[in-house]
Design an enzyme around this catalytic site. Structure first.
Site: not given
Length: 569
Positions: A49-50, A99, A109, A120
């Site tokens: 992800t980002c 996790h 996040s 995602q």
């Protein structure tokens, strides 16, 4: 179960490292293929992800698995292994499950509670399924993670603990103002037409912007998004699509721009932003040095106003070098204890203390107490600390921005130098990470953590129980073969046995075997589900002399059935 995850995220690595280590879609696919081709790994999935890059694998050796997965991440990210290693984290077995479940619930996040991570994770599973790199373990793990994430959002108020990255970014752009009020009537430019850009466009439309312009390298995707926005029932925004080469001109017209593309280089350079601001205002866009200049306040000298009411006789310290504050250590050297205490009270912002009036004592005894206290302080901190009043900081206000930029891409789309431009407010992944670090944690977060803990325990028990199932099935299959053999031997000794009696005898023998096996097999499944219960399968195979290949064939058959029946949660 030998689940291993190796990765890095905004919690372990600076944005600059995450930016360089980001993986394109093609790189993710190649990483999956190379991982399952490596010796320690049987299954693999990538969650990119980002703000995170994680490689999940089912491995047969822990240390070899960590080394191999770390090396593969370094090779495919383009960041050297030595540079990448300090930022990597490793989770194994139950900790790896914990996790991923925490990630799915939004607990890990950048903005706690955001729900986009579920999509995602779903995409990550689908990618691994398409390449056939996800077997039974990772299919079960990722599908359960999706269910846990949905449960957290439906059973708790975790959504109230944070917002999507887009919403949080817009709140940072608005600098505390209500987003709807701030956005109303503005012209917006959205660069990119992927999931994040689409979410940003929809959020801006609902916030009340007057116009949204969508730019994308594939013009058809920009047109599709613009059409969806224009035809939405809950908004009346004017939306249109433009090609990417129109961005500089559209940026001059825009009040706010959101960029989230998959480009590997900058989409908006500092020069491009400068040109757009100058085209909009007609005035040159210059570097904003207000903050730096405000911090350059010189220290007060011996005759400054800051020394007003100081109990120290300034005339006696005229030898103090120019520019050195009389509140420093050198200035108090040689003072008697009573004056030193008065000086300390004044420097700390209090008033001078009349030690004689306070204690009714004076002379050597009082001085001895003060000197003893001072010596204790010097012993504790290693020196007599300098007592200095904080100097007032001159705050030079930044000019009101005329252009607001939200960069949600990783690697970044907008040049970080834009932060220094006057008249521009840029919020990017790095500034979002800094802002979210101080965000309050809602009580619902504790509820979600309990859900995660319960689900991790249940998942581990289910996996351990599933691990012994092939052994139990092989045991029952062996028992059925023994029954069939004995019935065949009975028929050889009693050839005149009619069908009715043969069936009754067969059923009786089967019931006896089932009753004998029922309690041990049920109990061994219960024991195997507990932590450390993996050894019961080996014990069962040894006690009943079960063929290892028979057990393995049952396991392969079950995995094949799972592969055929799999599907996203």
């Amino acid at each position: 179960m030998s689940l291993l995850v190796v990765g890095l995220s905004h919690r372990s690595a600076p944005v600059s490292v995450l930016e360089r280590a980001s993986l394109s879609t093609g790189a993710q696919l190649k990483l999956l293929q190379d991982t399952v081709a490596a010796e320690p790994a049987a299954e693999a999935a990538v969650l990119a992800t980002c703000n995170r890059i994680e490689l999940y694998a089912d491995v047969d050796k822990f240390h070899a698995g960590v080394a191999e997965l770390s090396t593969l991440l370094a090779q495919h990210s383009g960041v050297g292994l030595e540079e990448l290693t300090p930022y990597l984290y490793v989770h194994y077995e139950d900790r790896a499950v914990h996790h991923l479940f925490s990630v799915a619930c939004g607990l890990d996040s950048m903005v706690v509670g955001e729900g986009q991570i579920l999509g995602q994770i779903k995409d990550s599973l689908a990618r691994a399924q398409d390449l056939h790199t996800a077997g039974r373990l990772l299919n079960d793990l990722f599908q359960q993670a999706l269910r846990v994430g949905k449960r957290a959002h439906s059973e708790t108020g975790i959504d109230r603990a944070g917002q999507s990255l887009v919403t949080f970014g817009l709140e940072q752009l608005s600098a505390g103002a209500e987003v709807q009020q701030w956005a109303r009537g503005k012209r917006a430019l959205v660069i990119g037409a992927g999931s994040m850009s689409s979410l940003a466009a929809a959020t801006l439309a609902r916030a009340g912007v007057a116009e949204i312009v969508v730019a994308n390298r594939t013009f058809e995707r920009a047109e599709r998004l613009a059409k969806i926005l224009s035809e939405g029932d809950d908004t009346d925004v004017l939306a249109r699509a433009v090609p990417m080469d129109s961005v500089p001109g559209e940026l001059t017209r825009a009040d706010v721009a959101v960029s989230c593309t998959g480009a590997t280089g900058l989409v908006l350079t500092a020069d491009a932003v400068v040109a757009s601001v100058e085209g909009r205002t007609g005035a040159p866009a210059v570097e904003d040095t207000a903050v730096r200049e405000a911090g350059e306040t010189p220290l007060p000298g011996a005759g400054s106003a800051a020394d007003e009411n100081c109990p120290l006789d300034l005339s006696s310290v005229s030898s103090v070098p120019s520019g050195f504050s009389v509140m420093g250590e050198a200035a108090v050297a040689g003072m008697d204890a009573a004056t030193l205490e008065q000086h300390g009270a004044w420097a700390a912002g209090g008033t001078a203390v009349d030690r004689t009036r306070e204690t009714g004592r004076s002379g050597p005894e009082a001085d001895s107490e003060l000197i003893g206290a001072l010596a204790a302080t010097a012993t504790r901190v290693g020196r007599i600390p300098e007592r200095r009043r904080p100097e007032p900081v001159v705050e030079v206000p930044r000019p009101e921005p005329v252009l607001f930029l939200l960069d949600l891409a990783m690697p970044r789309d907008v040049d970080a130098a834009v932060h220094r431009l006057a008249g521009v407010r840029l919020v990017d992944i790095e500034s979002l990470a800094d802002a979210s670090a101080d965000a309050p944690m809602a009580a619902d977060v504790d509820m979600v953590r309990r859900i995660v803990a319960d689900e991790v325990a249940a998942f581990g028990a289910a996996q351990r129980a599933a691990h012994i199932t092939p052994t139990v099935v092989a045991l029952r299959s062996m028992a059925a073969d023994v029954v069939a053999g004995e019935i065949a031997r009975l028929e050889g000794r009693l050839p005149g046995l009619d069908d009715k009696h043969r069936a009754e005898i067969t059923q009786t023998v089967k019931r006896v075997v089932d009753k004998l096996l029922h309690a041990p097999t049920v109990r061994v499944k219960q024991l195997a589900a507990e932590p450390g219960g993996a050894g019961y399968a080996d014990a069962l195979r040894t006690l009943f002399d079960l063929d290892q290949e028979t057990v393995a064939s049952v396991s392969r058959a079950e995995n094949s059935t799972t592969e055929k029946n799999r599907g996203p949660a």
